[in-house]
Motif scaffolding. Structure first.
Motif, PDB file in Angstrom:
ATOM      1  N   VAL A 188       0.841  -1.200   0.000  1.00 22.30           N
ATOM      2  CA  VAL A 188       0.000   0.000   0.000  1.00 22.30           C
ATOM      3  C   VAL A 188       0.877   1.250   0.000  1.00 22.30           C
ATOM      4  N   ALA A 189       1.958   1.206   0.804  1.00 27.22           N
ATOM      5  CA  ALA A 189       2.848   2.365   0.867  1.00 27.22           C
ATOM      6  C   ALA A 189       3.523   2.597  -0.481  1.00 27.22           C
ATOM      7  N   ILE A 190       3.928   1.507  -1.153  1.00 24.57           N
ATOM      8  CA  ILE A 190       4.570   1.655  -2.465  1.00 24.57           C
ATOM      9  C   ILE A 190       3.620   2.359  -3.426  1.00 24.57           C
ATOM     10  N   VAL A 191       2.378   1.920  -3.447  1.00 25.79           N
ATOM     11  CA  VAL A 191       1.417   2.533  -4.367  1.00 25.79           C
ATOM     12  C   VAL A 191       1.166   3.985  -3.987  1.00 25.79           C
ATOM     13  N   ARG A 192       0.992   4.197  -2.693  1.00 26.46           N
ATOM     14  CA  ARG A 192       0.641   5.548  -2.225  1.00 26.46           C
ATOM     15  C   ARG A 192       1.778   6.536  -2.495  1.00 26.46           C
ATOM     16  N   PHE A 193       2.998   6.156  -2.084  1.00 27.65           N
ATOM     17  CA  PHE A 193       4.084   7.141  -2.104  1.00 27.65           C
ATOM     18  C   PHE A 193       4.925   7.075  -3.366  1.00 27.65           C
ATOM     19  N   PHE A 194       5.168   5.853  -3.893  1.00 32.72           N
ATOM     20  CA  PHE A 194       6.016   5.775  -5.078  1.00 32.72           C
ATOM     21  C   PHE A 194       5.193   5.956  -6.345  1.00 32.72           C
ATOM     22  N   VAL A 195       4.176   5.112  -6.533  1.00 32.66           N
ATOM     23  CA  VAL A 195       3.426   5.152  -7.787  1.00 32.66           C
ATOM     24  C   VAL A 195       2.610   6.430  -7.889  1.00 32.66           C
ATOM     25  N   GLN A 196       1.757   6.653  -6.891  1.00 31.39           N
ATOM     26  CA  GLN A 196       0.885   7.832  -6.966  1.00 31.39           C
ATOM     27  C   GLN A 196       1.655   9.105  -6.703  1.00 31.39           C
ATOM     28  N   GLY A 197       2.526   9.065  -5.684  1.00 33.91           N
ATOM     29  CA  GLY A 197       3.225  10.270  -5.298  1.00 33.91           C
ATOM     30  C   GLY A 197       4.315  10.631  -6.289  1.00 33.91           C
ATOM     31  N   PHE A 198       5.315   9.730  -6.416  1.00 30.49           N
ATOM     32  CA  PHE A 198       6.484  10.073  -7.233  1.00 30.49           C
ATOM     33  C   PHE A 198       6.185   9.962  -8.730  1.00 30.49           C
ATOM     34  N   LEU A 199       5.797   8.759  -9.175  1.00 32.72           N
ATOM     35  CA  LEU A 199       5.540   8.573 -10.601  1.00 32.72           C
ATOM     36  C   LEU A 199       4.412   9.472 -11.069  1.00 32.72           C
TER      37      LEU A 199
END
Lengths: 305, 269
Positions: free
Chosen positions: A249-260
Motif C-alpha cells: 500500500v505504501a509503495i502505491v501511495r508514495f512511489f506510484v501515486q506520489g512520485f511517478l
C-alpha cells in the motif's frame, strides 16, 4: 476453557521461540512484498494496455513531395489516391473494424507539431508541406491493426501505415520482465519461508516434546495437539503478511501515486489505491495458507501413532 | 478386556521378534504381573496394548475393539480409557502436582469445574492431599510416582498399565505404591504391571505371565516370580530352543540357563 488453553499454549510457544518467529516474520514480509509487487506490476501493465490501446491509433500517412519511400517517388499523393484510401476504409471489408476516422491535413499536422514541440527549436525549421497528410484511424479492436496495414500499405500514394501500439511494446516487455523477475524471486523466497516455518514449528514441538508425549499418552485429540503449533506458524506468518500488505500500500501511495504520478503526469494510466487494497487480502491469504500448510506438515510427524 | 491372538511383533532390522506368537486373555478387574528379563517383550506388550505399535501379525482386542481396525484419529479417544505409569514417572517438571494431574483433564477437554473437583479427589486417594502445589523436584521418588499414578487414574480408566513402576524406588516405598495399585485394582480397574521385582510378585500372589524372548513360558494364577509348579504350556515347536524353567528344577539344564541373556536387550524401548 479449551480455547484459552490453546491460546496460552500459542503465546507460550511464540515467546519461547522469539528469534525464530522474528525470522519467519521477516522472510514472509520480504517474499510477500515481492509477490505483491509482481501482482501490482501485472495490474499496471493491464491498466496501461487498457488506457493506451484505447487511444492508440493507426496512422495512414500519405506521400509528401519530400518522401522517397517505395510508393512515393517524391511526389505528393493525389486527391484520387486519397479518395481511394477513403473508399477502401469505408468498404465492406474494413468498415466493421473501424470505429472512427479523421483526416489530418498538412496545416493541421503542422499545428499539432508546433504544440508538441513548442519548446524545441525544430518547430522553426519545419513547414507544413514536410509533414504527412494522414488518416487517423481508431479501431474497434486495436489488435486488428495488421489487417489495416495489409490492405492499405501497398496502395499508391500511401507512405506508411503505422500502428502506434508498436511504440508501447518495449515498455510493456520491460514491465513484464520486471514482474517475471519479481515473481521468480518471490517464489524462491516463499520456498524459503515455508521451510523456515516448518523448521520453527519443529523446534517448537521439540522443545515441548515432553508435553506432547504425555498428551498423546493420555489421549489428547490430534487436533488439540496440532492447533497451537499451526496457530503459532499462522500468526507469525500473518504478521509478516500484514507488513507486506502495508509495504505494498505504501509503495502505491508514495512511489506510484506520489512520485511517478507527479513526474509522469498521466495519472489515469497508473494503478491506484484500489489495486493496492485488492492485493493486500491476497497477500494475507497466501501468508496464512502457506504457514498453515507447512506447520501442519511439520507437526504431523509428532502425531504419528 | 484384553485379548492377544497369535500376536507377533517384529522390529525392522531385527530378525528376532520382540513378541512371538503370543496369545492370552486378561479379564476385567484382574491384577497381572508381567515378568521376564529385559528385552523379553514386556514393554512391547504394553506398547501394543496402547496402540503405540502395530503388531506384525495377529490380532489384538482391547476393551472390545480390534486395534487394527481402530482409525488413527480415534486412537486418542481409545487411550482415554487407559492409564499408563512409567518407571521414570514422566512428570512435567515446571508444573505443580495439581497442574500435572489436571493437565490430563485439560488436554482431553474437561471443564474447569470437573477438574477442580476430580484432581483433589484423586490426590487424596494417592495420599498427596497436602502437596498439590509442590513441584515434582520437591517430592521424593515415591511421591512423584504417586503423582504419576494419580495422573493415570484421574480419568477413571478401565485399564492401568504400569511399566516397572517400582523400578526406581526402595523396597519400603515400593510396598506403598503396591498398596495403592492394589486399591485401584480393587475398585474394578484392570492392572497390568511389568516388573523385575521378585519380592513384590512373590508377596502379592496374583496372576503372573512370564515372557522369555518374546514368548509366554508361564501363565500362572497366584504365582511367584519364579515358579515351583510345572507350567501348563507345551509349545515351541521350532528349532533347538528350550524354554528355561519349563520343567522341574532338576531338569533345568545349564545350557538353557546360559541362553537366557538376551541379545535383543533394550530393543523394545
Amino acid at each position: 476453557m479449551r480455547f484459552s488453553l490453546i491460546m496460552s499454549e500459542v503465546a507460550h510457544g511464540l515467546r519461547r521461540n522469539v528469534s525464530m518467529v522474528i525470522s519467519v516474520v521477516l522472510v514472509t514480509f520480504i517474499s510477500l512484498t515481492f509477490v505483491g509487487a509482481a501482482i501490482l506490476l501485472q495490474a499496471q501493465i493491464g491498466q496501461m494496455k487498457g488506457y493506451w490501446y484505447d487511444r492508440a491509433q493507426v496512422a495512414v500517412y500519405f506521400c509528401t513531395a519530400s518522401s522517397d519511400l517505395k510508393n512515393c517517388n517524391s511526389t505528393e499523393a493525389t486527391a484520387a489516391q486519397k479518395a481511394a484510401v477513403k473508399a477502401q476504409l469505408a468498404s465492406a471489408a474494413l468498415a466493421p473494424l473501424v470505429k472512427r476516422v479523421e483526416f489530418e491535413s498538412h496545416d493541421q499536422a503542422f499545428e499539432r507539431y508546433k504544440t508538441q514541440f513548442a519548446d524545441s527549436q525544430f518547430a522553426n525549421f519545419v513547414s507544413p508541406e514536410f509533414l504527412n497528410e494522414a488518416y487517423w484511424v481508431n479501431l474497434k479492436n486495436p489488435l486488428q491493426a495488421d489487417v489495416l496495414r495489409e490492405s492499405l500499405g501497398s496502395l499508391p500514394g500511401v507512405e506508411e501505415v503505422k500502428d502506434q501500439r508498436k511504440y508501447l511494446d518495449p515498455i510493456f516487455s520491460a514491465l513484464n520482465a520486471a514482474s517475471v523477475t519479481a515473481i521468480s524471486i518471490a517464489s524462491l523466497m516463499l520456498v524459503a519461508a515455508a521451510l523456515l516455518i516448518a523448521t520453527t514449528i519443529r523446534l517448537s514441538a521439540f522443545s515441548r516434546r515432553r508435553e506432547l508425549g504425555i498428551m498423546r499418552l493420555v489421549g489428547a485429540s490430534n487436533r488439540f495437539i496440532q492447533t497451537p503449533f499451526i496457530l503459532e506458524g499462522v500468526i507469525s506468518a500473518l504478521v509478516g503478511s500484514v507488513l507486506a500488505a502495508g509495504a505494498v500500500v505504501a509503495i502505491v501511495r508514495f512511489f506510484v501515486q506520489g512520485f511517478l504520478g507527479s513526474t509522469i503526469q498521466t495519472g489515469t494510466s497508473l494503478i491506484g489505491m484500489t489495486d493496492a487494497l485488492l492485493v493486500a487480502p491476497v497477500l494475507l491469504l497466501i501468508g496464512a495458507v502457506l504457514a498453515a500448510a507447512s506447520a501442519g506438515v511439520a507437526i504431523n510427524r509428532y502425531l504419528k501413532v | 478386556m484384553i485379548r492377544f491372538d497369535q500376536v507377533t511383533k517384529l522390529y525392522s532390522g531385527n530378525a528376532r521378534p520382540a513378541l512371538n506368537s503370543v496369545s492370552l486373555e486378561i479379564l476385567k478387574g484382574e491384577f497381572v504381573f508381567l515378568v521376564g528379563a529385559s528385552g523379553s517383550g514386556k514393554s512391547s506388550f504394553l506398547r501394543l496394548v496402547l496402540k503405540e505399535e502395530r503388531p506384525s501379525s495377529g490380532h489384538i482386542h482391547v476393551l472390545g475393539q480390534e486395534l487394527a481396525r481402530l482409525a488413527n484419529r480415534k486412537v486418542p479417544y481409545f487411550r482415554r480409557n487407559l492409564g499408563v505409569v512409567f518407571q521414570d514417572f514422566r512428570l512435567l517438571p515446571q508444573k505443580s502436582v495439581f497442574a500435572n494431574v489436571a493437565f490430563t483433564l485439560q488436554v482431553t477437554g474437561r471443564s474447569k469445574g470437573f477438574i477442580q473437583e476430580a484432581v483433589p479427589d484423586v490426590l487424596k486417594m494417592v495420599g498427596l492431599a497436602g502437596k498439590a502445589s509442590r513441584l515434582p523436584h520437591e517430592l521424593s521418588g515415591g511421591e512423584q510416582q504417586r503423582v504419576a499414578i494419580a495422573r493415570a487414574i484421574v480419568n477413571r480408566p478401565a485399564i492401568l498399565l504400569a511399566d516397572e513402576p517400582t523400578g526406581n524406588l526402595d523396597p519400603l516405598t515400593s510396598a506403598g505404591i503396591m498398596t495403592l495399585l492394589e486399591r485401584i485394582s480393587a475398585s474394578g480397574t484392570t492392572v497390568i504391571m511389568a516388573t523385575h521385582d521378585a519380592g513384590i510378585v512373590d508377596q502379592m500372589q496374583r496372576r503372573v505371565i512370564e515372557l522369555v524372548s518374546g514368548q509366554i513360558v508361564r501363565d500362572e494364577r497366584q504365582g511367584g516370580y519364579q515358579t515351583q509348579a510345572i507350567p501348563v504350556q507345551a509349545f515351541q515347536t521350532a528349532g533347538t530352543f528350550i524354554p528355561p524353567f519349563a520343567g522341574t528344577d532338576a531338569e533345568i539344564s545349564a545350557g538353557a540357563r546360559a541362553s537366557t541373556p538376551d541379545p535383543n536387550e533394550g530393543v523394545s524401548r
